[in-house]
Design an enzyme around this catalytic site. Structure first.
Site, PDB file in Angstrom:
ATOM      1  N   GLU A 101       0.826  -1.207   0.000  1.00  0.00           N
ATOM      2  CA  GLU A 101       0.000   0.000   0.000  1.00  0.00           C
ATOM      3  C   GLU A 101       0.863   1.261   0.000  1.00  0.00           C
ATOM      4  O   GLU A 101       0.460   2.301  -0.498  1.00  0.00           O
ATOM      5  CB  GLU A 101      -0.917  -0.016   1.229  1.00  0.00           C
ATOM      6  CG  GLU A 101      -2.362   0.302   0.876  1.00  0.00           C
ATOM      7  CD  GLU A 101      -3.304   0.097   2.043  1.00  0.00           C
ATOM      8  OE1 GLU A 101      -4.080  -0.852   1.976  1.00  0.00           O
ATOM      9  OE2 GLU A 101      -3.269   0.870   3.002  1.00  0.00           O
ATOM     10  N   HIS A 126       7.441 -27.035   0.632  1.00  0.00           N
ATOM     11  CA  HIS A 126       6.761 -28.160  -0.014  1.00  0.00           C
ATOM     12  C   HIS A 126       5.560 -27.674  -0.815  1.00  0.00           C
ATOM     13  O   HIS A 126       4.629 -28.439  -1.066  1.00  0.00           O
ATOM     14  CB  HIS A 126       6.349 -29.180   1.058  1.00  0.00           C
ATOM     15  CG  HIS A 126       7.525 -29.670   1.845  1.00  0.00           C
ATOM     16  ND1 HIS A 126       8.242 -30.801   1.486  1.00  0.00           N
ATOM     17  CD2 HIS A 126       8.162 -29.149   2.923  1.00  0.00           C
ATOM     18  CE1 HIS A 126       9.245 -30.971   2.348  1.00  0.00           C
ATOM     19  NE2 HIS A 126       9.227 -29.975   3.225  1.00  0.00           N
ATOM     20  N   LYS A 163     -13.079   2.143  -1.823  1.00  0.00           N
ATOM     21  CA  LYS A 163     -13.956   2.462  -0.688  1.00  0.00           C
ATOM     22  C   LYS A 163     -15.123   3.331  -1.175  1.00  0.00           C
ATOM     23  O   LYS A 163     -16.268   3.105  -0.809  1.00  0.00           O
ATOM     24  CB  LYS A 163     -13.181   3.254   0.387  1.00  0.00           C
ATOM     25  CG  LYS A 163     -12.350   2.409   1.344  1.00  0.00           C
ATOM     26  CD  LYS A 163     -11.826   3.292   2.498  1.00  0.00           C
ATOM     27  CE  LYS A 163     -10.987   2.524   3.503  1.00  0.00           C
ATOM     28  NZ  LYS A 163     -10.506   3.302   4.636  1.00  0.00           N
TER      29      LYS A 163
HETATM   30  O1  PA5 Z   1      -3.049   1.761   5.775  1.00  0.00           O
HETATM   31  C1  PA5 Z   1      -4.154   2.235   5.608  1.00  0.00           C
HETATM   32  O2  PA5 Z   1      -4.358   3.461   5.677  1.00  0.00           O
HETATM   33  C2  PA5 Z   1      -5.363   1.355   5.345  1.00  0.00           C
HETATM   34  O3  PA5 Z   1      -5.026   0.041   5.136  1.00  0.00           O
HETATM   35  C3  PA5 Z   1      -6.308   1.451   6.518  1.00  0.00           C
HETATM   36  O4  PA5 Z   1      -5.675   0.982   7.677  1.00  0.00           O
HETATM   37  C4  PA5 Z   1      -7.572   0.652   6.280  1.00  0.00           C
HETATM   38  O5  PA5 Z   1      -8.179   1.025   5.055  1.00  0.00           O
HETATM   39  C5  PA5 Z   1      -8.571   0.886   7.408  1.00  0.00           C
HETATM   40  O6  PA5 Z   1      -8.815   2.253   7.546  1.00  0.00           O
HETATM   41  P1  PA5 Z   1      -9.409   2.859   8.864  1.00  0.00           P
HETATM   42  O7  PA5 Z   1      -8.471   2.604   9.993  1.00  0.00           O
HETATM   43  O8  PA5 Z   1      -9.567   4.305   8.573  1.00  0.00           O
HETATM   44  O9  PA5 Z   1     -10.721   2.184   9.100  1.00  0.00           O
END
Ligand code: PA5
Length: 464
Positions: A288, A317, A431
């Protein structure tokens, strides 16, 4: 003995030939590496500040102590960066069968992390929870993630039905932005207990904030030692020089692996049951943070190595054949452990059979590490680049050091790619389409976009 060693030998051309990085390539990258190190040093990154926020850690520890005494089940409702770190800390630092132990061997309530919205999973979890003895930690930094809010609504409703409007409040702790968002308003209006996520700490960098620390502390993990371990790595990251700063060196070598050597897949392979979920947490962190379409200059860049995970020895394996003999598109990062906390000695038996006899007297830890060494050599001999992060033993200190190493490596890599490692526009796009489909106000155009995308052409579908 040192707590952590990052061994880069098998990434070098000297060891893996044409698929490795040469000294000349590293030297040519020198100015860029120094610029990356300076950029990170000059920006007060939120996740770095966490290490020295003892006030927050104390607040978390105090709340954890209260919850620990009162509840038998602690359920995290969160997803992505608001769940993966919690899982990683739990599997690394608590008993492998933690939830099955009886107290006092189990140091706190059972821990469940619900990071999906499959109705069967939610029903299944509800079946085993006694709500009288359960506390829910709703974790969402944005306060708006549909999955987490839906879970919150489901369990809040169940609590109210079982315990009543007044009583249910004591069974919910909300971890979110300290000021912003409608969830924070809900916290204030309904007097839920809550913890803050500093606004400058991104989700996937938040494991050492209240996000990861509360479930850790509640289950008996020493969070101050965890932070102290991370601070040790922070001290090593003060240097702007390769071979002094392990996170910077890791970032530079992986950057070269990707850009100069075409290794666009990075596989993290722990040889430790406890560290298996660190690989899962890292997968999100690396993907990410670095998978970006545009660079900082607004130019199309399409950056990022695809992170994968495998588990030693299990996946020897399964996928190892491909890693050893398949395409030269991967770099493997082993996680190894010198001292396992327990010893299982293999008994001597069947001395008349050579296939069995030699095992007797060795320990399982020896076998695990021998398998790792053997795999490492097999890869190296086939010119497959690999490196190893070796921790002395898995405890709060070393896990803090390891987690922080990987966070800093990711931050430096973002600088080398010249992208923003701290946003996630791709995730936001998905989202927003989901909000549209579920009817959230303000997202009507997104719903139309999904509908306009058209129905699948039956010509391209095969049904049985
Ligand atoms: O790293 C990130 O920003 C995302 O993976 C969020 O952690 C994830 O989308 C969840 O978001 P939130 O904590 O706002 O619910």
């Amino acid at each position: 003995m040192q707590n952590l060693r990052y061994d880069f030998n098998n990434l070098m051309a000297e060891r893996v030939g044409e698929h490795g990085v040469s000294d000349a390539q590293l030297q040519a990258l020198g100015p860029k590496v120094e610029a990356a190190a300076s950029a990170i040093e000059n920006v007060p990154l939120g996740f770095r500040k966490l290490l020295f926020n003892t006030k927050l850690a104390d607040e978390v520890a105090a709340l954890a102590q209260k919850l620990n005494k009162r509840f038998d089940n602690f359920v995290v409702l969160g997803i992505g960066g608001s769940a993966l770190g919690n899982i990683a800390l739990q599997s690394a630092l608590n008993h492998p069968e933690y939830n099955l132990l009886e107290r006092p061997r189990r140091r706190g309530p059972r821990l469940f992390v619900l990071d999906n919205v499959d109705p069967n999973q939610i029903t299944g979890l509800s079946d085993v929870l006694d709500l009288d003895k359960t506390v829910f930690n709703v974790i969402t930094k944005s306060g708006g993630t549909a999955e987490t809010l839906s879970e919150f609504l489901v369990f809040r409703d169940a609590l109210i039905r079982k315990l009543g409007e007044k009583q249910h409040v004591e069974h919910i702790v909300i971890t979110t932005d300290p000021e912003k968002g409608e969830l924070r308003e809900i916290v204030k209006k309904h007097s839920y207990a809550s913890l803050p996520i500093p606004p400058d700490v991104g989700g996937r960098f938040s494991v050492l904030s209240a996000v990861g620390l509360l479930s850790a502390a509640v289950t008996g993990i020493d969070i101050h030692r965890l932070l102290a371990g991370a601070a040790d790595m922070d001290a090593a990251c003060k240097s702007k020089k390769l071979w002094e700063n392990p996170a910077l060196t890791g970032a530079a070598l992986h950057y070269l692996m990707d850009k100069a050597k075409g290794k666009n897949i990075q596989v993290m392979m722990p040889y430790s049951h406890g560290l298996r979920d660190v690989a899962d947490w890292f997968r999100q962190l690396w993907a990410e943070s670095l998978g970006k379409q545009m660079d900082r200059a607004g130019k199309m860049a399409r950056t990022g190595q695809t992170p994968e995970k495998a588990l030693g020895v299990t996946d020897q394996h399964s996928v190892m054949q491909l890693y050893i003999e398949g395409p030269y598109d991967k770099v493997i990062t082993f996680l190894t452990v010198d001292e396992f906390g327990s010893t299982v000695t293999i008994p001597h038996a069947f001395p008349e059979y050579d296939t069995v006899k030699y095992l007797g007297g060795h320990t399982m830890g020896e076998l695990l590490n021998a398998e790792q060494k053997a795999t490492e050599l097999a890869l190296t001999k086939c010119g497959k680049p690999n490196c190893a992060i070796r921790v002395r033993k898995v405890d709060e200190k070393t896990v803090g050091t390891l987690i922080y190493l990987l966070e800093m490596q990711t931050a430096y890599a973002g600088e080398l790619y010249n992208i923003n490692a701290f946003d996630q526009p791709g995730v936001e796009l998905g989202k927003n389409f989901a909000y549209g489909l579920m009817g959230r106000k303000g997202y009507e155009a997104k719903r139309l976009e999904v509908e306009d995308a058209g129905k699948p052409n039956p010509k391209w579908v095969v049904s049985v």
